[in-house]
Scaffold this motif. Structure first.
Motif, PDB file in Angstrom:
ATOM      1  N   THR A  10     -17.199  11.201  -5.406  1.00 41.97           N
ATOM      2  CA  THR A  10     -17.324  11.782  -4.079  1.00 41.97           C
ATOM      3  C   THR A  10     -17.253  13.310  -4.118  1.00 41.97           C
ATOM      4  OG1 THR A  10     -15.017  11.220  -3.945  1.00 41.97           O
ATOM      5  CG2 THR A  10     -16.527   9.822  -2.734  1.00 41.97           C
ATOM      6  N   THR A  11     -16.443  13.836  -5.027  1.00 39.55           N
ATOM      7  CA  THR A  11     -16.331  15.296  -5.100  1.00 39.55           C
ATOM      8  C   THR A  11     -17.647  15.894  -5.603  1.00 39.55           C
ATOM      9  OG1 THR A  11     -14.018  14.957  -5.636  1.00 39.55           O
ATOM     10  CG2 THR A  11     -14.867  17.168  -5.951  1.00 39.55           C
TER      11      THR A  11
ATOM     12  N   HIS B 153       0.813  -1.207   0.000  1.00 38.02           N
ATOM     13  CA  HIS B 153       0.000   0.000   0.000  1.00 38.02           C
ATOM     14  C   HIS B 153       0.854   1.267   0.000  1.00 38.02           C
ATOM     15  CE1 HIS B 153      -2.013   3.278   2.235  1.00 38.02           C
ATOM     16  NE2 HIS B 153      -2.890   3.092   1.267  1.00 38.02           N
TER      17      HIS B 153
ATOM     18  N   ARG C 269     -14.035  -3.549   5.659  1.00 38.20           N
ATOM     19  CA  ARG C 269     -12.752  -4.172   5.986  1.00 38.20           C
ATOM     20  C   ARG C 269     -12.994  -5.650   6.274  1.00 38.20           C
ATOM     21  NH1 ARG C 269     -11.312   0.180   4.530  1.00 38.20           N
ATOM     22  NH2 ARG C 269      -9.884   1.650   5.526  1.00 38.20           N
TER      23      ARG C 269
ATOM     24  N   THR D  87     -17.436   2.196   4.437  1.00 37.67           N
ATOM     25  CA  THR D  87     -16.287   1.526   3.851  1.00 37.67           C
ATOM     26  C   THR D  87     -16.152   0.175   4.553  1.00 37.67           C
ATOM     27  OG1 THR D  87     -13.930   1.699   3.371  1.00 37.67           O
ATOM     28  CG2 THR D  87     -14.647   2.764   5.384  1.00 37.67           C
TER      29      THR D  87
ATOM     30  N   HIS E 225      -5.311   4.663   4.951  1.00 38.31           N
ATOM     31  CA  HIS E 225      -6.048   4.907   3.712  1.00 38.31           C
ATOM     32  C   HIS E 225      -6.715   6.281   3.694  1.00 38.31           C
ATOM     33  CE1 HIS E 225      -5.568   0.991   1.797  1.00 38.31           C
ATOM     34  NE2 HIS E 225      -5.614   0.480   3.017  1.00 38.31           N
TER      35      HIS E 225
ATOM     36  N   ARG F  81       1.198   4.343  -2.724  1.00 48.09           N
ATOM     37  CA  ARG F  81       0.688   5.650  -2.268  1.00 48.09           C
ATOM     38  C   ARG F  81       1.754   6.742  -2.362  1.00 48.09           C
ATOM     39  NH1 ARG F  81      -3.868   7.530   1.587  1.00 48.09           N
ATOM     40  NH2 ARG F  81      -3.009   9.421   2.437  1.00 48.09           N
TER      41      ARG F  81
ATOM     42  N   CYS G  27      -8.015   9.650   2.824  1.00 47.46           N
ATOM     43  CA  CYS G  27      -8.186  10.104   1.437  1.00 47.46           C
ATOM     44  C   CYS G  27      -7.051  11.019   0.958  1.00 47.46           C
ATOM     45  CB  CYS G  27      -9.509  10.843   1.335  1.00 47.46           C
ATOM     46  SG  CYS G  27      -9.788  11.551  -0.287  1.00 47.46           S
TER      47      CYS G  27
HETATM   48  C1  HEM Z   1     -15.517  14.793  -1.039  1.00 44.87           C
HETATM   49  C2  HEM Z   1     -14.711  14.096  -1.731  1.00 44.87           C
HETATM   50  C3  HEM Z   1     -14.057  12.826  -1.252  1.00 44.87           C
HETATM   51  C4  HEM Z   1     -14.422  11.996  -0.223  1.00 44.87           C
HETATM   52  C5  HEM Z   1     -15.588  12.123   0.740  1.00 44.87           C
HETATM   53  C6  HEM Z   1     -13.467  10.912  -0.210  1.00 44.87           C
HETATM   54  C7  HEM Z   1     -13.467   9.886   0.701  1.00 44.87           C
HETATM   55  C8  HEM Z   1     -12.492   8.932   0.821  1.00 44.87           C
HETATM   56  C9  HEM Z   1     -12.440   7.924   1.841  1.00 44.87           C
HETATM   57  C10 HEM Z   1     -13.476   7.710   2.941  1.00 44.87           C
HETATM   58  C11 HEM Z   1     -11.333   7.184   1.621  1.00 44.87           C
HETATM   59  C12 HEM Z   1     -10.829   6.027   2.489  1.00 44.87           C
HETATM   60  C13 HEM Z   1     -11.458   4.745   2.062  1.00 44.87           C
HETATM   61  C14 HEM Z   1     -11.107   3.637   2.987  1.00 44.87           C
HETATM   62  O1  HEM Z   1     -10.453   3.834   4.022  1.00 44.87           O
HETATM   63  O2  HEM Z   1     -11.529   2.523   2.687  1.00 44.87           O
HETATM   64  C15 HEM Z   1     -10.688   7.711   0.446  1.00 44.87           C
HETATM   65  C16 HEM Z   1      -9.543   7.209  -0.096  1.00 44.87           C
HETATM   66  C17 HEM Z   1      -8.996   7.711  -1.232  1.00 44.87           C
HETATM   67  N1  HEM Z   1      -9.387   8.838  -1.932  1.00 44.87           N
HETATM   68 FE1  HEM Z   1     -10.909  10.025  -1.530  1.00 44.87          FE
HETATM   69  N2  HEM Z   1     -12.570  11.116  -1.223  1.00 44.87           N
HETATM   70  C18 HEM Z   1     -12.894  12.276  -1.877  1.00 44.87           C
HETATM   71  C19 HEM Z   1     -12.249  12.864  -2.937  1.00 44.87           C
HETATM   72  C20 HEM Z   1     -11.153  12.355  -3.516  1.00 44.87           C
HETATM   73  C21 HEM Z   1     -10.470  12.941  -4.631  1.00 44.87           C
HETATM   74  C22 HEM Z   1     -10.819  14.272  -5.310  1.00 44.87           C
HETATM   75  C23 HEM Z   1      -9.436  12.110  -4.941  1.00 44.87           C
HETATM   76  C24 HEM Z   1      -8.423  12.211  -6.009  1.00 44.87           C
HETATM   77  C25 HEM Z   1      -8.480  12.939  -7.049  1.00 44.87           C
HETATM   78  C26 HEM Z   1      -9.466  11.003  -3.991  1.00 44.87           C
HETATM   79  C27 HEM Z   1      -8.579   9.965  -3.967  1.00 44.87           C
HETATM   80  C28 HEM Z   1      -8.546   8.980  -3.007  1.00 44.87           C
HETATM   81  C29 HEM Z   1      -7.585   7.905  -3.020  1.00 44.87           C
HETATM   82  C30 HEM Z   1      -6.474   7.679  -4.016  1.00 44.87           C
HETATM   83  C31 HEM Z   1      -7.872   7.112  -1.893  1.00 44.87           C
HETATM   84  C32 HEM Z   1      -7.139   5.838  -1.474  1.00 44.87           C
HETATM   85  C33 HEM Z   1      -6.060   6.173  -0.482  1.00 44.87           C
HETATM   86  C34 HEM Z   1      -5.325   4.938  -0.017  1.00 44.87           C
HETATM   87  O3  HEM Z   1      -5.805   3.816  -0.210  1.00 44.87           O
HETATM   88  O4  HEM Z   1      -4.234   5.107   0.545  1.00 44.87           O
HETATM   89  N3  HEM Z   1     -10.512  11.191  -3.149  1.00 44.87           N
HETATM   90  N4  HEM Z   1     -11.412   8.790  -0.015  1.00 44.87           N
END
Ligand code: HEM
Length: 396
Positions: A240-241, A89, A288, A286, A344, A93, A346
Motif C-alpha cells: 500500500t505504501t 484483536h 467483512r 476491504t 482496524h 494490536r 491502519c
Molecule cells: C498508504 C499506505 C497504507 C494504506 C492505504 C493502508 C490501508 C489500510 C487499511 C484500509 C486498513 C484497514 C483494513 C480493514 O479494516 O480491513 C489497514 C490496516 C492495517 N495496516 Fe495499513 N495501510 C497502509 C500502510 C501501512 C503501513 C506502512 C503499515 C505498517 C508498516 C500498515 C499496517 C497496517 C496494519 C498492521 C493494519 C491492521 C490493523 C488492525 O487490524 O488493527 N499499513 N491499512
C-alpha cells in the motif's frame, strides 16, 4: 442475486470509478455477485463508515474454512490482527501500537529522508526513473526492514514476498496465486523463525525485540502471533505504501497544474497527500462478514452475509465530497476512508504519509517538471488495491 453484465475485470481494473458510479446509482448497498463472490457491495460513504465501525461486521481470513489446501497460508493469516476480532484483536494490536506512535515514527524521518535522497541521486543523471522499482519499493523495503531489524542484505526478499501475498488475498485470486501464496508463506515462516530465534538470544533495539517482551500485565504474544505479525507488517508496510507513492506521482503527472501549485506552495504538501489518498486510494476494498442480522439504514443484512466495502467508492461519494471526482489538494476537511476506520484503522497510516511526503518533496525539489515516459499506464489486476504495474517517468 444479480450478475451485472457490465462487470468486466479488465475494465474495472483500468477504471474502477465508472463501475462504482453505476453500482451506487442503483443502491449504496447493492446486493450483487461480481467476480463470483456474492454479497453486499457498499459504495456509499455513510454506509461504508457505519459498517467499518460496527464490530458486528467481523474480519475473517479470506480462505474458506473447508479448504484443506493452502493450510499454512490460512493458519498464518488466522493469527494476524487484521483478521482477528475482539477481544483477541486488541490484545495483539496493543503490542505493535507503541512502535507506530507519531513520536516513535518521528525518529525515523532522518533515515527516510537520507534514503530518499540517495535513491534519487542514483537515477538523477539519467533524467529517467521507474518510480516503483527504483524509488518506492526500495524505500518502503528499507523502512520496514529497518523497523523490524532485518539484516540489510535480506531486504530484497521482501518485494517478491509482498507481491505474491497481495495477489493471494485479492478477490481476483486463482488456485495458482493461492498455491504461490502458500509457498511464499512457508519461506517467510522459515525466515522469521530464524530471525526471532536470534533475537531471543540477543535482544536489540528493534520491533521484533519489542514484540518479544512482556507487556505491563505480564502478557506476551505467542510464537505464532509474533510470526504472523512480522509477516503482516512486511506485506502491509510494502504494497500500500508503494502504491500511495506511485499513485501520488501519477496524480502529479496527470495534473501538471497541481505539480506547479505544490512547487510554488510546498506548505500544501500535507493536504495534497490526503487528497491523493482519497482520489486514488491504495486500498480500494476491504471485506467483512455479518456475525448477526444487522440493519444499515434501510438495508437488512443477514447473519453470515459477506460485505464488500469499496473504500475507493466511498471516497468519491458525491453525497459526502463536493466535486468528488475532482483532485483538489486544498480540500479541507478531507475525511477519506483510505486507512479504514474503527478498530482496524491502519496502524501504519502516519508512517505511510511520512514516506509519501518525503518522496514527493524530493521529486518536487529536484525537478522542473516530470512527464510520463509511456503513452499510457497499466494497472495491476487487483480489485482490492489500486496499483500501477510500472511508472516510468522523465525528469527535466
Ligand atoms: C498508504 C499506505 C497504507 C494504506 C492505504 C493502508 C490501508 C489500510 C487499511 C484500509 C486498513 C484497514 C483494513 C480493514 O479494516 O480491513 C489497514 C490496516 C492495517 N495496516 Fe495499513 N495501510 C497502509 C500502510 C501501512 C503501513 C506502512 C503499515 C505498517 C508498516 C500498515 C499496517 C497496517 C496494519 C498492521 C493494519 C491492521 C490493523 C488492525 O487490524 O488493527 N499499513 N491499512
Amino acid at each position: 442475486m444479480n450478475q451485472s453484465p457490465m462487470f468486466k475485470t479488465y475494465e474495472y481494473v483500468q477504471d474502477p470509478y465508472s463501475f462504482y458510479d453505476e453500482i451506487r446509482s442503483m443502491n449504496t448497498i447493492y446486493r450483487g455477485n461480481f467476480l463470483r463472490y456474492p454479497g453486499w457491495y457498499v459504495t456509499g460513504y455513510e454506509e461504508a463508515s457505519l459498517i467499518l465501525k460496527d464490530i458486528r461486521f467481523q474480519n475473517r481470513v479470506p480462505i474458506p474454512e473447508t479448504t484443506q489446501k493452502y493450510e499454512i497460508l490460512k493458519n498464518v493469516q488466522k493469527q494476524m490482527m487484521l483478521y482477528k476480532n475482539p477481544p483477541d484483536h486488541n490484545r495483539i494490536r496493543k503490542f505493535v501500537r507503541e512502535s507506530f506512535t507519531p513520536k516513535a515514527l518521528k525518529q525515523l524521518i532522518p533515515m527516510i529522508e537520507e534514503t530518499a535522497h540517495d535513491l534519487f541521486q542514483n537515477v538523477t543523471s539519467q533524467k529517467k526513473m521507474n518510480v516503483i522499482s527504483e524509488f518506492a519499493f526500495p524505500l518502503a523495503s528499507l523502512v520496514i526492514a529497518n523497523m523490524l531489524g532485518v539484516p540489510e542484505k535480506d531486504k530484497g526478499l521482501f518485494r517478491e514476498w509482498a507481491l505474491t501475498l497481495i495477489q493471494s488475498i485479492d478477490l481476483t485470486r486463482s488456485r495458482e496465486s493461492l498455491a504461490k501464496g502458500n509457498e511464499t508463506i512457508i519461506a517467510m515462516v522459515a525466515y522469521f523463525k530464524e530471525l526471532i530465534q536470534k533475537r531471543k538470544q540477543d535482544l536489540k533495539d528493534d520491533l521484533i525485540s519489542l514484540l518479544l517482551s512482556e507487556d505491563q500485565n505480564g502478557d506476551r504474544l505467542t510464537d505464532e502471533e509474533l510470526l504472523s505479525t512480522c509477516i503482516l507488517l512486511v506485506i502491509a508496510g510494502h504494497e500500500t505504501t508503494v502504491n500511495l507513492i506511485s499513485n501520488s506521482v501519477y496524480c502529479l503527472l496527470t495534473h501538471p497544474s497541481v505539480y506547479q501549485k505544490l512547487k510554488e506552495t510546498p506548505l500544501l504538501l500535507e493536504s495534497a497527500i490526503e487528497e491523493f489518498l482519497r482520489y486514488e486510494s491504495p486500498t480500494q476494498m476491504t471485506a467483512r462478514i455479518a456475525s448477526e442480522n444487522v440493519k444499515i439504514n434501510q438495508t437488512e443484512i443477514n447473519k453470515g452475509d459477506h460485505v464488500y466495502v469499496f473504500i475507493g467508492a466511498a471516497n468519491r461519494d458525491p453525497k459526502h465530497f463536493i466535486n468528488a471526482n475532482v483532485l483538489d489538494i486544498t480540500r479541507n476537511p478531507n475525511p477519506h476512508l483510505s486507512f479504514g476506520t474503527g478498530i482496524h484503522f491502519c496502524l501504519g497510516a502516519t508512517l505511510a504519509k511520512i514516506e509519501a511526503q518525503v518522496v514527493i518533496r524530493t521529486v518536487l525539489e529536484n525537478t522542473k517538471m516530470i512527464h510520463l515516459e509511456t503513452s499510457e499506464v497499466e494497472w495491476r489486476n487487483l480489485t482490492g488495491f489500486r496499483a500501477l504495474k510500472e511508472l516510468p517517468i522523465i525528469m527535466t
